[in-house]
Design a protein around this motif. Structure first.
Motif, short mmCIF file in Angstrom:
data_model
loop_
_atom_site.label_atom_id
_atom_site.label_comp_id
_atom_site.label_asym_id
_atom_site.label_seq_id
_atom_site.Cartn_x
_atom_site.Cartn_y
_atom_site.Cartn_z
N GLU A 37 0.83 -1.21 0.00
CA GLU A 37 0.00 0.00 0.00
C GLU A 37 0.87 1.26 0.00
O GLU A 37 0.58 2.23 -0.69
CB GLU A 37 -0.90 -0.01 1.24
CG GLU A 37 -2.16 0.80 1.07
CD GLU A 37 -3.09 0.67 2.27
OE1 GLU A 37 -3.54 1.71 2.75
OE2 GLU A 37 -3.34 -0.46 2.73
N ALA A 38 1.93 1.22 0.78
CA ALA A 38 2.85 2.37 0.84
C ALA A 38 3.51 2.59 -0.52
O ALA A 38 3.67 3.72 -0.97
CB ALA A 38 3.90 2.15 1.92
N GLN A 39 3.87 1.49 -1.18
CA GLN A 39 4.51 1.61 -2.50
C GLN A 39 3.55 2.22 -3.52
O GLN A 39 3.93 3.05 -4.33
CB GLN A 39 5.02 0.24 -2.97
CG GLN A 39 6.30 -0.17 -2.25
CD GLN A 39 6.65 -1.65 -2.41
OE1 GLN A 39 5.85 -2.43 -2.90
NE2 GLN A 39 7.84 -2.02 -1.98
N LYS A 40 2.29 1.81 -3.46
CA LYS A 40 1.29 2.32 -4.41
C LYS A 40 0.97 3.79 -4.12
O LYS A 40 0.64 4.56 -5.02
CB LYS A 40 0.02 1.47 -4.32
CG LYS A 40 -1.04 1.86 -5.34
CD LYS A 40 -2.29 1.01 -5.20
CE LYS A 40 -3.37 1.47 -6.15
NZ LYS A 40 -3.91 2.80 -5.81
N ALA A 41 1.08 4.17 -2.87
CA ALA A 41 0.72 5.54 -2.46
C ALA A 41 1.56 6.58 -3.18
O ALA A 41 1.11 7.70 -3.40
CB ALA A 41 0.86 5.69 -0.96
N GLY A 42 2.77 6.22 -3.55
CA GLY A 42 3.63 7.15 -4.29
C GLY A 42 2.96 7.64 -5.56
O GLY A 42 3.02 8.83 -5.90
N GLU A 43 2.27 6.73 -6.25
CA GLU A 43 1.55 7.11 -7.48
C GLU A 43 0.30 7.91 -7.13
O GLU A 43 -0.05 8.87 -7.81
CB GLU A 43 1.13 5.85 -8.26
CG GLU A 43 2.28 4.96 -8.68
CD GLU A 43 1.83 3.53 -8.99
OE1 GLU A 43 0.66 3.35 -9.39
OE2 GLU A 43 2.65 2.61 -8.83
N ASP A 44 -0.38 7.50 -6.07
CA ASP A 44 -1.64 8.16 -5.70
C ASP A 44 -1.43 9.62 -5.31
O ASP A 44 -2.31 10.45 -5.53
CB ASP A 44 -2.30 7.42 -4.53
CG ASP A 44 -2.73 6.00 -4.92
OD1 ASP A 44 -2.77 5.72 -6.13
OD2 ASP A 44 -3.00 5.20 -4.02
N MET A 126 -2.89 8.32 4.48
CA MET A 126 -1.53 8.18 4.98
C MET A 126 -1.50 8.17 6.51
O MET A 126 -0.71 7.45 7.12
CB MET A 126 -0.63 9.31 4.44
CG MET A 126 -0.33 9.21 2.96
SD MET A 126 0.50 7.66 2.47
CE MET A 126 -0.89 6.69 1.87
N ALA A 127 -2.38 8.95 7.12
CA ALA A 127 -2.46 8.95 8.59
C ALA A 127 -2.90 7.57 9.08
O ALA A 127 -2.38 7.05 10.07
CB ALA A 127 -3.43 10.03 9.06
N GLU A 128 -3.84 6.99 8.35
CA GLU A 128 -4.34 5.65 8.69
C GLU A 128 -3.23 4.61 8.51
O GLU A 128 -3.06 3.71 9.33
CB GLU A 128 -5.55 5.33 7.79
CG GLU A 128 -6.25 4.03 8.09
CD GLU A 128 -6.77 3.90 9.52
OE1 GLU A 128 -6.72 2.77 10.05
OE2 GLU A 128 -7.19 4.91 10.11
N LEU A 129 -2.48 4.75 7.43
CA LEU A 129 -1.39 3.81 7.15
C LEU A 129 -0.32 3.89 8.25
O LEU A 129 0.19 2.87 8.72
CB LEU A 129 -0.79 4.13 5.78
CG LEU A 129 0.08 3.05 5.14
CD1 LEU A 129 -0.16 2.99 3.64
CD2 LEU A 129 1.55 3.30 5.38
N GLU A 130 -0.03 5.11 8.66
CA GLU A 130 0.96 5.30 9.73
C GLU A 130 0.47 4.66 11.03
O GLU A 130 1.23 4.00 11.74
CB GLU A 130 1.23 6.79 9.93
CG GLU A 130 2.43 7.07 10.80
CD GLU A 130 2.71 8.55 11.00
OE1 GLU A 130 3.71 8.86 11.66
OE2 GLU A 130 1.94 9.40 10.50
#
Length: 244
Positions: A37-44, A126-130
């Motif tokens: 998910e973190a890797q995909k977030a770069g594109e998002d 991102m807050a949720e991911l953290e």
């Protein structure tokens, strides 16, 4: 096993570790999902910027500062045409307009609002991911205390997997925090750039965002120094006056 020390852990090679223990396997699977998910977030993160890039016909590689600047320039032109803008950010992104004459800019105005919505949604994600990363770190500590009893001779191998999971989770949390920060700055800069007086402050009273370096919120890199004269208005040549 004796030779396990020489090979990279499964977590280190980007795969979930398979231990045969349901609780441990569930943890490693969650770590793997979080990392993906973190890797995909770069594109998002780029989505908001690209909405503006396309709306303002900028080059695809235009950065955040350039897109915010273009939005600010468009807002100034609309103000000259009698249309005032104000981008609210809370409770949700909403572009407020006042005045008539912005019909031809409808797509651009929609893009500004959508870009703000996209950025704020990304910040929340991102807050949720953290947060999930922190929770998994706690779970990792709990599992670490059980490795000897659960795995006996394999404990060292599993501990190595847990150690690499710690690194993966730390990286994901740092990435999420950094990405949330840059997306927050982007949307605040955007709100500041398009502000031409159609409403109050983009943030409710009492809410301030202090940036590193003390740059106040809403003043993007495109903000002009106080007292600078506006550029002279360009007049379009009319019909017969136009020389090809």
């Amino acid at each position: 096993g004796g030779c396990a020390g020489g090979t990279a852990s499964r977590v280190a090679t980007g795969q979930p570790a398979a231990t045969g223990n349901a609780e441990f396997d569930a943890f490693f699977k969650q770590v793997d999902e979080l990392r993906a998910e973190a890797q995909k977030a770069g594109e998002d993160e780029a989505v908001a910027r690209l909405l503006l890039v396309r709306a303002f016909a900028l080059p695809e590689e235009a950065g955040a500062a350039a897109t915010v600047k273009a939005a600010g320039e468009r807002a100034k032109k609309l103000k000259d045409a009698g249309v005032l803008l104000h981008l609210e950010l809370l409770p949700e992104a909403k572009l407020v307009t006042r005045g008539k004459g912005g019909g031809d800019a409808e797509a651009e105005l929609k893009a500004i609002e959508e870009a703000a919505k996209s950025s704020l949604a990304f910040v929340r994600r991102m807050a949720e991911l953290e947060k999930r990363s922190m929770e998994l770190q706690n779970k990792r500590r709990e599992l670490r205390s059980k490795t000897r009893t659960e795995f006996g001779a394999r404990a060292e191998e599993i501990e190595r997997e847990l150690g690499d999971a710690e690194k993966a989770l730390t990286e994901a949390a740092e990435f999420a925090a950094g990405s949330a920060g840059s997306a927050s700055y982007f949307v605040l800069d955007l709100a500041g750039a398009v502000e031409t007086g159609a409403g109050g402050s983009p943030l409710p009273k009492g809410v301030t965002v202090v940036r590193s370096g003390g740059r106040p919120s809403g003043k993007g890199p495109s903000a002009k120094p106080a007292g600078q004269a506006p550029p002279p208005k360009k007049t379009k040549p009319k019909g017969d006056d136009f020389e090809p």
